[in-house]
Design a protein around this motif. Structure first.
Motif, PDB file in Angstrom:
ATOM      1  N   HIS A   8      10.974   0.584   7.564  1.00 51.50           N
ATOM      2  CA  HIS A   8      10.340   1.597   8.123  1.00 51.50           C
ATOM      3  C   HIS A   8       9.825   2.609   7.333  1.00 51.50           C
ATOM      4  O   HIS A   8       9.582   3.777   8.099  1.00 51.50           O
ATOM      5  CB  HIS A   8      11.274   2.029   9.291  1.00 51.50           C
ATOM      6  CG  HIS A   8      11.695   0.991  10.361  1.00 51.50           C
ATOM      7  ND1 HIS A   8      10.562   0.366  11.101  1.00 51.50           N
ATOM      8  CD2 HIS A   8      12.792   0.379  10.519  1.00 51.50           C
ATOM      9  CE1 HIS A   8      11.508  -0.714  11.703  1.00 51.50           C
ATOM     10  NE2 HIS A   8      12.603  -0.761  11.518  1.00 51.50           N
ATOM     11  N   ARG A   9       9.780   2.684   6.160  1.00 53.18           N
ATOM     12  CA  ARG A   9       9.090   3.546   5.196  1.00 53.18           C
ATOM     13  C   ARG A   9       7.507   3.847   5.790  1.00 53.18           C
ATOM     14  O   ARG A   9       6.908   3.038   5.933  1.00 53.18           O
ATOM     15  CB  ARG A   9       9.227   3.204   3.776  1.00 53.18           C
ATOM     16  CG  ARG A   9      10.702   3.203   3.300  1.00 53.18           C
ATOM     17  CD  ARG A   9      10.673   2.733   1.940  1.00 53.18           C
ATOM     18  NE  ARG A   9      10.658   3.432   0.873  1.00 53.18           N
ATOM     19  CZ  ARG A   9      11.855   4.202   0.469  1.00 53.18           C
ATOM     20  NH1 ARG A   9      12.923   3.926   0.978  1.00 53.18           N
ATOM     21  NH2 ARG A   9      11.804   5.174  -0.753  1.00 53.18           N
ATOM     22  N   LYS A  10       7.059   4.940   5.955  1.00 53.00           N
ATOM     23  CA  LYS A  10       5.836   5.322   6.284  1.00 53.00           C
ATOM     24  C   LYS A  10       4.985   6.005   5.137  1.00 53.00           C
ATOM     25  O   LYS A  10       5.478   7.113   4.555  1.00 53.00           O
ATOM     26  CB  LYS A  10       6.027   6.125   7.648  1.00 53.00           C
ATOM     27  CG  LYS A  10       6.404   5.502   8.777  1.00 53.00           C
ATOM     28  CD  LYS A  10       6.544   6.567   9.838  1.00 53.00           C
ATOM     29  CE  LYS A  10       5.195   6.915  10.589  1.00 53.00           C
ATOM     30  NZ  LYS A  10       4.314   6.216  11.105  1.00 53.00           N
ATOM     31  N   ARG A  11       3.846   5.614   4.991  1.00 55.58           N
ATOM     32  CA  ARG A  11       2.879   6.222   4.154  1.00 55.58           C
ATOM     33  C   ARG A  11       1.675   6.948   4.674  1.00 55.58           C
ATOM     34  O   ARG A  11       1.108   6.429   5.746  1.00 55.58           O
ATOM     35  CB  ARG A  11       2.245   5.392   3.093  1.00 55.58           C
ATOM     36  CG  ARG A  11       1.899   5.782   1.696  1.00 55.58           C
ATOM     37  CD  ARG A  11       1.686   4.874   0.689  1.00 55.58           C
ATOM     38  NE  ARG A  11       0.471   3.942   0.761  1.00 55.58           N
ATOM     39  CZ  ARG A  11       0.159   2.824   0.301  1.00 55.58           C
ATOM     40  NH1 ARG A  11       0.851   2.521  -0.751  1.00 55.58           N
ATOM     41  NH2 ARG A  11      -0.891   2.324   0.351  1.00 55.58           N
ATOM     42  N   GLY A  12       1.481   8.098   4.324  1.00 56.10           N
ATOM     43  CA  GLY A  12       0.434   8.808   5.015  1.00 56.10           C
ATOM     44  C   GLY A  12      -0.955   8.240   4.406  1.00 56.10           C
ATOM     45  O   GLY A  12      -1.176   7.661   3.408  1.00 56.10           O
ATOM     46  N   PRO A  13      -2.028   8.761   5.359  1.00 52.69           N
ATOM     47  CA  PRO A  13      -3.261   8.308   5.295  1.00 52.69           C
ATOM     48  C   PRO A  13      -3.827   8.978   3.852  1.00 52.69           C
ATOM     49  O   PRO A  13      -3.698  10.008   3.597  1.00 52.69           O
ATOM     50  CB  PRO A  13      -3.991   8.982   6.389  1.00 52.69           C
ATOM     51  CG  PRO A  13      -3.195   9.267   7.374  1.00 52.69           C
ATOM     52  CD  PRO A  13      -1.781   9.512   6.484  1.00 52.69           C
ATOM     53  N   GLY A  14      -4.548   8.105   2.849  1.00 50.26           N
ATOM     54  CA  GLY A  14      -4.779   8.374   1.759  1.00 50.26           C
ATOM     55  C   GLY A  14      -3.783   8.625   0.695  1.00 50.26           C
ATOM     56  O   GLY A  14      -3.978   8.896  -0.646  1.00 50.26           O
ATOM     57  N   SER A 106      20.977 -12.293  -4.520  1.00 55.30           N
ATOM     58  CA  SER A 106      19.691 -11.822  -3.673  1.00 55.30           C
ATOM     59  C   SER A 106      19.079 -10.605  -4.242  1.00 55.30           C
ATOM     60  O   SER A 106      19.687  -9.889  -4.476  1.00 55.30           O
ATOM     61  CB  SER A 106      19.956 -11.912  -2.281  1.00 55.30           C
ATOM     62  OG  SER A 106      20.552 -13.057  -1.533  1.00 55.30           O
ATOM     63  N   VAL A 107      17.668 -10.733  -4.544  1.00 53.92           N
ATOM     64  CA  VAL A 107      16.715  -9.666  -4.756  1.00 53.92           C
ATOM     65  C   VAL A 107      15.940  -9.479  -3.701  1.00 53.92           C
ATOM     66  O   VAL A 107      14.859 -10.322  -3.460  1.00 53.92           O
ATOM     67  CB  VAL A 107      16.281  -9.810  -6.260  1.00 53.92           C
ATOM     68  CG1 VAL A 107      15.423  -8.636  -6.677  1.00 53.92           C
ATOM     69  CG2 VAL A 107      17.379  -9.919  -7.189  1.00 53.92           C
ATOM     70  N   VAL A 108      15.693  -8.116  -3.220  1.00 51.28           N
ATOM     71  CA  VAL A 108      14.645  -7.914  -2.243  1.00 51.28           C
ATOM     72  C   VAL A 108      13.817  -6.686  -3.023  1.00 51.28           C
ATOM     73  O   VAL A 108      14.317  -5.790  -3.634  1.00 51.28           O
ATOM     74  CB  VAL A 108      15.497  -7.229  -0.921  1.00 51.28           C
ATOM     75  CG1 VAL A 108      14.265  -6.840  -0.053  1.00 51.28           C
ATOM     76  CG2 VAL A 108      16.215  -8.237  -0.456  1.00 51.28           C
ATOM     77  N   VAL A 109      12.575  -6.927  -2.644  1.00 55.66           N
ATOM     78  CA  VAL A 109      11.606  -5.877  -3.374  1.00 55.66           C
ATOM     79  C   VAL A 109      10.747  -5.403  -2.025  1.00 55.66           C
ATOM     80  O   VAL A 109      10.039  -6.090  -1.183  1.00 55.66           O
ATOM     81  CB  VAL A 109      10.447  -6.559  -4.289  1.00 55.66           C
ATOM     82  CG1 VAL A 109       9.566  -5.573  -4.709  1.00 55.66           C
ATOM     83  CG2 VAL A 109      11.348  -7.382  -5.354  1.00 55.66           C
ATOM     84  N   THR A 110      10.641  -4.043  -1.962  1.00 54.54           N
ATOM     85  CA  THR A 110      10.005  -3.311  -0.834  1.00 54.54           C
ATOM     86  C   THR A 110       8.593  -2.568  -1.498  1.00 54.54           C
ATOM     87  O   THR A 110       8.815  -2.183  -2.338  1.00 54.54           O
ATOM     88  CB  THR A 110      10.962  -2.363  -0.188  1.00 54.54           C
ATOM     89  OG1 THR A 110      11.913  -2.989   0.464  1.00 54.54           O
ATOM     90  CG2 THR A 110      10.033  -1.593   0.976  1.00 54.54           C
ATOM     91  N   GLY A 111       7.650  -2.837  -0.644  1.00 59.42           N
ATOM     92  CA  GLY A 111       6.296  -2.181  -1.084  1.00 59.42           C
ATOM     93  C   GLY A 111       5.142  -2.901  -0.386  1.00 59.42           C
ATOM     94  O   GLY A 111       5.527  -3.754   0.650  1.00 59.42           O
ATOM     95  N   ILE A 151       9.122  11.532   5.059  1.00 55.57           N
ATOM     96  CA  ILE A 151      10.425  11.918   4.211  1.00 55.57           C
ATOM     97  C   ILE A 151      11.734  11.072   4.643  1.00 55.57           C
ATOM     98  O   ILE A 151      12.435  10.601   4.126  1.00 55.57           O
ATOM     99  CB  ILE A 151      10.364  13.375   3.852  1.00 55.57           C
ATOM    100  CG1 ILE A 151       9.264  13.846   3.076  1.00 55.57           C
ATOM    101  CG2 ILE A 151      11.903  13.619   3.401  1.00 55.57           C
ATOM    102  CD1 ILE A 151       9.189  15.427   3.104  1.00 55.57           C
ATOM    103  N   THR A 152      11.859  11.377   6.065  1.00 60.51           N
ATOM    104  CA  THR A 152      13.240  10.798   6.711  1.00 60.51           C
ATOM    105  C   THR A 152      13.219   9.295   6.469  1.00 60.51           C
ATOM    106  O   THR A 152      14.549   8.757   6.471  1.00 60.51           O
ATOM    107  CB  THR A 152      13.392  11.339   8.100  1.00 60.51           C
ATOM    108  OG1 THR A 152      12.365  11.039   8.828  1.00 60.51           O
ATOM    109  CG2 THR A 152      13.335  12.892   8.135  1.00 60.51           C
ATOM    110  N   THR A 153      11.925   8.460   6.750  1.00 62.32           N
ATOM    111  CA  THR A 153      12.401   6.996   6.862  1.00 62.32           C
ATOM    112  C   THR A 153      12.744   6.697   5.507  1.00 62.32           C
ATOM    113  O   THR A 153      12.625   5.482   5.142  1.00 62.32           O
ATOM    114  CB  THR A 153      11.109   6.814   7.302  1.00 62.32           C
ATOM    115  OG1 THR A 153      10.018   7.252   6.583  1.00 62.32           O
ATOM    116  CG2 THR A 153      10.854   6.613   8.861  1.00 62.32           C
TER     117      THR A 153
END
Length: 216
Positions: A8-14, A106-111, A151-153
């Motif tokens: 649930h990480r959130k990235r802002g516009p731009g 196990s290996v997990v990659v997030t992006g 930030i919180t996520t």
């Protein structure tokens, strides 16, 4: 690839990319017995890759006050070792070394999907499972402001309080704290060690500069 801690990480516009997580763990009751030594070896690989945060989800990380030696010493078979990186080159280097280590864990990659697929394949690996978030349902009007939510996520267990974020942002606006100090203060409660202080510093800087301009 992703998982519940980091879905649930959130990235802002731009907002530019620069937030990647490599997460290592045993499959409980399948290959977890006696796994602690392998997970400590994987922690060493994660730490050698110049992460901005690293630790054991079960114990905490370098930004919660633990040293690498303490994390190694307390690691058990259920340790969840995580490293947070700001570049794909770092992620690729870590994945190559983890492949050479060949622990069977196990290996997990997030992006972002496309970036993760490319970097995983460039390291000579193939993803076999993909998790993705369907977003947020319910009373969205009760959510924190978007920059605060970004930030919180970043903490997989929601240990970073929105009021804490607003508080340190206010201190930064009043020049009583730098954005970097604010980011590292927010990272302290994040025991999963997945909080990205570099990204938090960038978000705080942009938010506080923007607000100061509005008020001037």
């Amino acid at each position: 690839m992703s998982m519940t801690h980091t879905l649930h990480r959130k990235r802002g516009p731009g907002e530019a990319p620069g937030d990647y997580i490599v997460f290592c763990m045993a499959a409980q009751k399948r290959n977890s017995e006696g796994a602690s030594g392998k997970l400590v070896a994987m922690l060493d690989v994660l730490a050698a890759g110049a992460p901005c945060n690293v630790g054991d989800d079960n114990r905490g990380g370098i930004l919660t006050g633990l040293t690498l030696e303490e994390i190694r010493a307390k690691a058990g078979d259920k340790a969840y070792m995580a490293g947070v990186y700001t570049s794909l080159d770092q992620v690729k280097a870590v994945l190559v070394k983890l492949k050479e280590l060949d622990t069977g864990m196990s290996v997990v990659v997030t992006g972002d999907f496309q970036e993760v697929f490319e970097v995983v394949r460039s390291a000579g690996l193939e993803p076999h499972t993909i998790n993705m978030s369907l977003g947020i349902f319910g009373k969205r009007e009760l959510l924190p402001r978007e920059p605060v939510l970004q930030i919180t996520t970043m903490c997989g267990h929601s240990m970073v309080c929105p009021d804490h974020v607003e508080h340190v942002m206010d201190l930064v606006r009043k020049s009583k704290m730098t954005a970097g100090e604010a980011a590292r203060d927010l990272a302290k409660p994040c025991t999963c060690a997945m909080f990205n202080p570099d990204r938090a510093e960038s978000i705080i800087s942009q938010e506080c500069v923007g607000r100061n301009r509005e008020c001037s």
